[in-house]
Design an enzyme around this catalytic site. Sequence first.
Site, PDB file in Angstrom:
ATOM      1  N   CYS A  91       0.833  -1.211   0.000  1.00 29.10           N
ATOM      2  CA  CYS A  91       0.000   0.000   0.000  1.00 29.10           C
ATOM      3  C   CYS A  91       0.863   1.256   0.000  1.00 29.10           C
ATOM      4  CB  CYS A  91      -0.904  -0.019   1.229  1.00 29.10           C
ATOM      5  SG  CYS A  91      -1.791   1.536   1.527  1.00 29.10           S
ATOM      6  N   TYR A 143      -5.162   7.112  -9.096  1.00 24.58           N
ATOM      7  CA  TYR A 143      -6.406   6.406  -8.788  1.00 24.58           C
ATOM      8  C   TYR A 143      -7.577   7.030  -9.542  1.00 24.58           C
ATOM      9  CZ  TYR A 143      -4.179   3.803  -5.003  1.00 24.58           C
ATOM     10  OH  TYR A 143      -3.378   2.954  -4.280  1.00 24.58           O
TER      11      TYR A 143
END
Length: 313
Positions: free
Chosen positions: A52, A183
């Site tokens: 992450c 994203y």
Amino acid sequence: MAYASEGEFKRDATYIPDRITKDARRPEHGPVDGELWPVEAGRYRLVAAKACPWATRTIIVRELLGLEDVISLGTPGPTHDERSWTFDLDPGGVDPVLGIERIQEAYLERFPDYPRGITVPAIVDVPTGQVVTNDFPWITHDFFFEWREFHRADAPNLWPAELREEMEQVMRRIYTEVNNGVYRCGFAGSQEAYDAAYDRLWTALDWLEERLASRRYLMGDALTEADVRLWTTLARFDAVYHGHFKCNRQKLTELPHLWGYARELYAIPAFGGNTDFEQIKRHYYVVHSDINPTQVVPKGPDPAVWLEPHGRG
């Protein structure tokens, strides 16, 4: 994650607002919207998956400042289900300090009806097994400002006072346009939303390429928190974002100043040593089954390119 009606990706940026400060005092910077917890060596465990990007920045800052013996580290595996990240890298699938299989358990120990996504990084109070905070921008900020008595003697000044105002602006643009911008491309729900996100991302990357043409780090001659925040996106760019998120105007390796800068950071142990390309690829290509329904994980690119001389003075 959610989508707006026009197809634009919108991130849920509401986190547990608690902070850990020296003597549980009111911090000098930032909001106090939750509880204050006292700095205490050995009390807290940072749970952060190396897959992450938001979590990896906390691992890097922890190591840069020399807090490894003060704040322990738990590392979930690279994939998660709809419930939470799991400790499948540990023997028996159980975190050896917290004794739990999922970070979700620490959230529910404190908030039995926790209504939001279970995210990493998260800091857990080891004695109670309860989550303290998952507010990642303030976690690294407070590692620097509130844990200073435990910093190693040669720890870098990640928040120089004379640069703070400009640095805040740089980091804000990096977050909105680059960290979150990839994203916005990858999860765009319409062509129009994707096109707009793509243009915004590359406008920002061109700005960074130009900025790094005349300086060693983002803020000048010294490493700062701004570099940590940009790094985690750069490290994932060619392996994931270029193809998986359709950010494919150019590869990082085709941007000479950003690529040299990225390789210089990779050579710093706190950066390169906490970058696991196999975990990164497995996370994105397996978890995002709506984008990659086959869940096939690509073999490339070859990570050996990161070891090539960066050629920066």
